[in-house]
Motif scaffolding. Structure first.
Motif, PDB file in Angstrom:
ATOM      1  N   GLU B 353       0.830  -1.212   0.000  1.00 50.52           N
ATOM      2  CA  GLU B 353       0.000   0.000   0.000  1.00 50.52           C
ATOM      3  C   GLU B 353       0.863   1.260   0.000  1.00 50.52           C
ATOM      4  OE1 GLU B 353      -3.309   1.695  -0.967  1.00 50.52           O
ATOM      5  OE2 GLU B 353      -2.999  -0.472  -0.942  1.00 50.52           O
ATOM      6  N   VAL B 356       1.897   1.776  -3.596  1.00 54.45           N
ATOM      7  CA  VAL B 356       0.774   2.301  -4.370  1.00 54.45           C
ATOM      8  C   VAL B 356       0.601   3.797  -4.133  1.00 54.45           C
ATOM      9  CG1 VAL B 356      -1.759   2.290  -4.430  1.00 54.45           C
ATOM     10  CG2 VAL B 356      -0.500   0.133  -4.638  1.00 54.45           C
ATOM     11  N   ARG B 357       0.782   4.232  -2.897  1.00 59.05           N
ATOM     12  CA  ARG B 357       0.600   5.648  -2.578  1.00 59.05           C
ATOM     13  C   ARG B 357       1.770   6.503  -3.028  1.00 59.05           C
ATOM     14  NH1 ARG B 357      -3.056   6.729   2.091  1.00 59.05           N
ATOM     15  NH2 ARG B 357      -1.653   8.391   2.735  1.00 59.05           N
ATOM     16  N   GLU B 358       2.983   5.981  -2.901  1.00 58.07           N
ATOM     17  CA  GLU B 358       4.152   6.841  -3.098  1.00 58.07           C
ATOM     18  C   GLU B 358       4.688   6.849  -4.523  1.00 58.07           C
ATOM     19  OE1 GLU B 358       7.109   6.632  -0.036  1.00 58.07           O
ATOM     20  OE2 GLU B 358       5.605   6.419   1.554  1.00 58.07           O
ATOM     21  N   VAL B 359       4.378   5.820  -5.295  1.00 58.09           N
ATOM     22  CA  VAL B 359       4.885   5.789  -6.668  1.00 58.09           C
ATOM     23  C   VAL B 359       3.845   6.429  -7.578  1.00 58.09           C
ATOM     24  CG1 VAL B 359       5.500   4.306  -8.600  1.00 58.09           C
ATOM     25  CG2 VAL B 359       6.399   3.836  -6.318  1.00 58.09           C
ATOM     26  N   ASP B 360       4.262   7.503  -8.218  1.00 61.94           N
ATOM     27  CA  ASP B 360       3.334   8.360  -8.934  1.00 61.94           C
ATOM     28  C   ASP B 360       3.334   8.027 -10.427  1.00 61.94           C
ATOM     29  OD1 ASP B 360       1.660  10.444  -9.517  1.00 61.94           O
ATOM     30  OD2 ASP B 360       3.275  11.922  -9.634  1.00 61.94           O
ATOM     31  N   SER B 361       2.858   6.834 -10.756  1.00 59.66           N
ATOM     32  CA  SER B 361       2.834   6.421 -12.162  1.00 59.66           C
ATOM     33  C   SER B 361       1.401   6.237 -12.629  1.00 59.66           C
ATOM     34  CB  SER B 361       3.609   5.114 -12.328  1.00 59.66           C
ATOM     35  OG  SER B 361       4.929   5.299 -11.861  1.00 59.66           O
ATOM     36  N   VAL B 364       0.150   1.450 -11.400  1.00 55.75           N
ATOM     37  CA  VAL B 364       0.993   0.895 -10.343  1.00 55.75           C
ATOM     38  C   VAL B 364       0.467  -0.503 -10.024  1.00 55.75           C
ATOM     39  CG1 VAL B 364       1.845   1.202  -7.994  1.00 55.75           C
ATOM     40  CG2 VAL B 364       1.344   3.203  -9.385  1.00 55.75           C
ATOM     41  N   TYR B 365       1.359  -1.486  -9.979  1.00 57.03           N
ATOM     42  CA  TYR B 365       0.933  -2.866  -9.782  1.00 57.03           C
ATOM     43  C   TYR B 365       1.489  -3.454  -8.504  1.00 57.03           C
ATOM     44  CZ  TYR B 365      -0.460  -2.569 -14.629  1.00 57.03           C
ATOM     45  OH  TYR B 365      -1.068  -2.184 -15.795  1.00 57.03           O
TER      46      TYR B 365
END
Lengths: 417, 417
Positions: B353, B356-361, B364-365
């Motif tokens: 989680e 999911v929150r921190e990677v700004d793509s 996101v998988y």
């Protein structure tokens, strides 16, 4: 210099993008309290800006836009508390489902990242935009007008102090306070760090941004708005709406500039229009088919020039054109409109629905004033800008327009077949 | 010349914007039937393009992209029939309510107007894009690669014949078939008529559009995709996902380019990785912390250079970097990623989680291959492009991304108070 500011904004955006709504609201309330507590600092800076502005011969209207009073500043702080009360769109799941391939997919609303805003004299915009960006987890780079640069610097200083007191990065809200115009050109090309650019100003600023920016821009704010009065209208009701659209706030972009009248009612309606507009002080600019019915009426009336159809009056002036019917009215709006706000007055349901389908504006009204195009009126709670372009956001932009989404796929070590 | 084309497209867009779904679907089926019936015309034009391309020494890979066969053309026509089966987003009411001020307000989904698409060699894009635009009531101006200009002209001719047979304006689908490059620059400034521009091509084309276009642009398509394997993974499962992301279609933008491995599992996992990658023919590019564990493994391994982290391999090459943990992995993705598709492999729910929150793509998988980023895989039914920008549309763009909305306000001669 801006390179460094952009990098710092991006870094800050990562930190604030993952804050909870409660954490962001706490920061907003801290900002509001500090604006109240430090009001003297801001008012002192504003007094210096005002003195310069007077010396530079700014108009009374501009001076009034520039002026902060204790009451105005207190209202601005109160607005920040209102923003804290709004629903946070970040984290909302827009849609999602379990796909046949086994992937659990959802679209989640997330902050944009870094927003750049270029605006003119009004110092309240600084706080407005900063609070809306913070509410949605975005960092912001502000570039205000040079007339208010001391006020803006002082205001941003207070906001940054409040952020620091909440252990948040002060680079989340930064202002370019060097009035050098070259910095605007530099900002427009900072696409490595800035995700969206909002110019809030006149047509020239929007054109500059459209032509020179490598960052996606939201343009808007120019409103050549129309009302088409078809042959089925009730005169008294129609005049009430036209009056409201024209005179409630003539300087607003959603005010009426051109009235299109069906030829079938022209003789009687234009006579009534002249009486009514005279009573509320509106000057008419008539096309050649309208002129015979307006020339001898009580309202001041001159011949309209084609250029008048293209521009905003932003004053108590109104173009009046008689059209052969629906198709010519729509054609006029397509040629001269700015896709801001356009209305039809009619008692025919089918004509109303045709107008709604065929007129391609951000806001289309049936039997209502164009003046409703506004984030507050629309119940959005806040307004960042009014977009007249079609990508991303159209019309009044609320908090949602300051977000994007990401696709999130959950699998159990899932591979594509 | 383009001025005229733009004006005609805008005119046509008004006509097709108000068509019912049934009328648009009828036109799509007519196009599909005519593509089948006139296949010889198109194949003959393609044979001429192919002959030129061979003479100009195009690579076998490019020649294959350029080639139309009876089977390929038939599949393209079949795709158009599939588009006819999709749900039409136009007319959908996004939200709406009765406001306290008495205004009955709704947001209705409407076509964008005119879409411009600039693409390279693939002749199937012509039909794809034309059918998706028609389905959503948009007119389109196509600018294909010069290598296929005869194929594209013939194809657009067939589409226009089908439109005319349905009494629809053939200017709804137009192609710029003059290969002069100056016309691209002209198209980029046609903001008076074109509402959205989609470049489908390499980084240079996207950069050109970002810098020179006065029309809002959707950029994307460049994918430097990452997988971060944390210390909790099951090796066999992780290798399965990594293999899929790297080798299922290495030339695709959603393929894996850089694997980030938690230092805690590096010795054992990298040994297993080398064996597995050797078995599927992948060459490794190791950073200095990964090298000791890979240098003696069966897979080919060379030292990675920093520039390798920035670019797409689009081949059976894979960067491998050992990271100290989660934060360094996220930092790497922020520096080198293109916000396309990034994945984490982990058995920890909280780590997943955070990722999911921190990677700004765009996508996101968690425990899934990056290869899923695709309109078809996501169940969108069709894909116009993959956006890696944040405004308007992000990730795979389906029909919805070809629409905007308008605000519609109904009143009973309502004025703003």
């Amino acid at each position: 210099m801006l390179e460094q500011m952009g990098r710092a904004a991006k870094q800050a955006s990562w930190q604030i993008s993952v804050l909870s709504s409660a954490e962001k609201n706490r920061a907003l309330l801290a900002i509001a309290d500090r604006l109240d507590a430090q009001s003297e600092t801001i008012l002192r800076a504003n007094a210096l800006d005002m003195a310069d502005a007077r010396q530079n011969g700014l108009s009374e209207a501009l001076l009034d836009r520039l002026l902060l009073t204790p009451a105005r500043l207190s209202a601005i702080a109160q607005d920040v508390r209102q923003v804290a009360l709004l629903t946070d769109p970040v984290g909302q799941v827009i849609d999602g489902r379990l796909l046949d391939n086994g992937l659990k997919l959802e679209r989640r609303r997330v902050p944009l990242g870094v927003v750049g805003v270029i605006y003119e004299a009004r110092p309240n915009v600084t706080v407005d935009v900063a609070s809306l960006c913070l509410k949605t987890g975005n960092a912001v780079i502000l570039r205000g007008g040079k007339e208010t640069h001391r006020t803006n610097s002082a205001t941003v200083g207070v906001i940054q102090d409040a952020l620091a007191a909440c252990n948040l990065p002060k680079e989340a809200v930064q202002a370019i306070d060097n009035p050098d115009r070259a910095l605007v050109a530099e900002l427009l090309r900072l696409d490595q760090y800035v995700d969206m650019l909002i110019p809030r100003g006149g047509a020239a600023l929007h054109k500059l941004c459209r032509e020179q920016s490598t960052i996606p821009v939201i343009t808007g704010g120019i409103g050549v708005c129309h009302i088409y009065a078809d042959e089925t209208i009730d005169f008294a009701q129609a005049l009430k709406v036209i009056e409201n659209a024209k005179i409630q706030r003539p300087s607003a972009c959603n005010s009426l500039e051109t009235l299109l009248v069906h030829q079938g009612i022209a003789p009687e309606f234009l006579a009534a229009l002249s009486r009514h507009m005279h009573s509320v002080g509106v000057r008419l600019h008539a096309d050649e088919r309208a002129m015979p019915y307006l020339a001898d009426g009580p309202a001041t009336c001159v011949a309209v020039e084609e250029a008048n159809y293209h521009d905003e009056w932003l004053s108590l002036d109104l173009n009046v054109r008689v059209v052969t019917g629906f198709d010519q009215a729509v054609e006029h709006i397509r040629i001269y409109g700015t896709q801001h706000s356009d209305a039809i007055l009619t008692q025919s349901l089918s004509t109303a629905e045709r107008f709604v389908r065929e007129v391609d504006s951000s806001a289309v009204y049936v039997n209502a004033s164009t003046r409703f195009t506004d984030g507050g009126q629309f119940g959005l709670g806040a307004e960042v800008a009014v977009s007249t372009q079609k990508l991303h956001a159209r019309g009044p932009m609320g908090l949602e327009a300051l977000t994007t989404y990401k696709w999130i796929g959950y699998g159990d070590n899932l591979v594509r077949g």
